[in-house]
Design an enzyme around this catalytic site. Structure first.
Site, PDB file in Angstrom:
ATOM      1  N   SER A  67       0.841  -1.202   0.000  1.00 10.17           N
ATOM      2  CA  SER A  67       0.000   0.000   0.000  1.00 10.17           C
ATOM      3  C   SER A  67       0.872   1.247   0.000  1.00 10.17           C
ATOM      4  O   SER A  67       2.097   1.174   0.148  1.00 10.17           O
ATOM      5  CB  SER A  67      -0.919   0.014   1.230  1.00 10.17           C
ATOM      6  N   SER A  69       0.909   3.732   2.227  1.00  7.05           N
ATOM      7  CA  SER A  69       0.925   4.426   3.513  1.00  7.05           C
ATOM      8  C   SER A  69       2.297   4.971   3.892  1.00  7.05           C
ATOM      9  O   SER A  69       2.403   5.831   4.769  1.00  7.05           O
ATOM     10  CB  SER A  69       0.433   3.501   4.630  1.00  7.05           C
ATOM     11  N   LYS A 124       5.364   0.716   9.358  1.00  3.68           N
ATOM     12  CA  LYS A 124       5.123   2.121   9.678  1.00  3.68           C
ATOM     13  C   LYS A 124       6.401   2.735  10.249  1.00  3.68           C
ATOM     14  O   LYS A 124       7.384   2.059  10.528  1.00  3.68           O
ATOM     15  CB  LYS A 124       3.996   2.278  10.713  1.00  3.68           C
ATOM     16  N   SER A 220      -2.942   6.887   5.930  1.00  3.16           N
ATOM     17  CA  SER A 220      -2.324   5.779   6.632  1.00  3.16           C
ATOM     18  C   SER A 220      -3.180   5.372   7.832  1.00  3.16           C
ATOM     19  O   SER A 220      -3.506   6.202   8.675  1.00  3.16           O
ATOM     20  CB  SER A 220      -0.913   6.163   7.114  1.00  3.16           C
TER      21      SER A 220
END
Length: 272
Positions: A67, A69, A124, A220
């Protein structure tokens, strides 16, 4: 990834059982020429699979970015390597830490098992360590750590692949626990289209947990969202540090310029 580890470990165990069977329980067929097919395959695959299992479990593991994010630092289709021993040695499958080493720190890109569904891996930026007070003002797009504004400097714009609107780019600088400061790129939405995954709020990071955010701040699902808030230490998989390949399936395809990209935060100021 956890399912792959279980399957790999199971195959290794089957190979070991086959070799032990023909070594101690029924050794006569092993003396024949040709030897049993099962034994031949077990001897061939066992050392290779064991090496793969040990490397993935204790040294480095590959992951693919699914993705956006973490744009613009990590693009969809990047294949990254994750250092499995940066934060200590954990047993594969069981995820039990058996040796402490460095602790995760602000600015690190971490891969972790998603708290609501541990079979999924998320990636992250680590923003808060145990004891930190994190505040995020969504309207001003401003992050605060322990009451101090986390500075960001505008660097331009960025158009993600497949998107129609550019995002604003910034270099954000954050202080690590040892006093050093590191910087990394982040995005903020620039226009009407924003996936409202971030919210304003104040969070106190509990002991044994971490607060994480995506570099693509307005797009996100991370510790600011209600789905999950803090990442337990036992869910940490490792520290992402390197892009070894890029291939966007159904997207931008193979991109050789991404190969070899170092994705760790850059130190900009040493500790006093």
């Amino acid at each position: 990834m956890q399912l792959f580890e279980i399957i790999l470990f199971s195959v290794i165990c089957v190979c070991a059982v086959v070799m032990l069977y023909y070594r101690f329980i029924n050794p006569e067929p092993a003396q024949q020429d040709p030897e049993p097919v099962a034994l031949d395959y077990a001897r061939s695959f066992f050392p290779v699979l064991l090496l793969v299992f040990l490397l993935r479990g204790f040294v480095a593991e590959p992951f693919r970015i699914p993705s956006g994010s973490m744009l613009s630092n990590l693009e969809v289709g990047d294949f990254i390597l994750v250092n499995k021993f940066s934060y200590g040695v954990r047993l594969p499958i069981l995820h039990k830490k058996v040796l402490d080493m460095n602790e995760p720190d602000r600015g690190d890109i971490v891969v972790f098992r998603y708290p609501p569904q541990p079979s999924l891996n998320y990636i992250k930026r680590l923003i808060g360590v145990p004891g930190d007070v994190i505040r995020y003002d969504e309207r001003r797009k401003q992050l605060y750590v322990n009451g101090k504004k986390v500075e960001k400097t505008a660097t331009g714009t960025y158009l993600p692949y497949g998107e129609s609107e550019e995002s604003l780019t910034f270099d954000q600088t954050i202080a690590r626990t040892d006093g050093t400061k590191v910087k990394f790129p982040i995005l903020n939405a620039n226009g009407r289209y924003v996936r409202r995954t971030s919210i304003s709020g104040t969070w106190v990071v509990p002991e044994g947990h971490y607060f994480v955010m995506g570099d693509n701040r307005d797009n996100s699902a991370d510790s600011r969202s209600p789905a999950f808030t803090f990442v337990p230490d036992e869910n940490i998989v490792g520290k992402a540090f390197f892009i070894w390949m890029h291939y966007g399936f159904g997207g931008d395809g193979f991109e050789p310029s991404r190969i070899g990209t170092n994705i760790t935060a850059v130190e900009v100021e040493a500790a006093n």
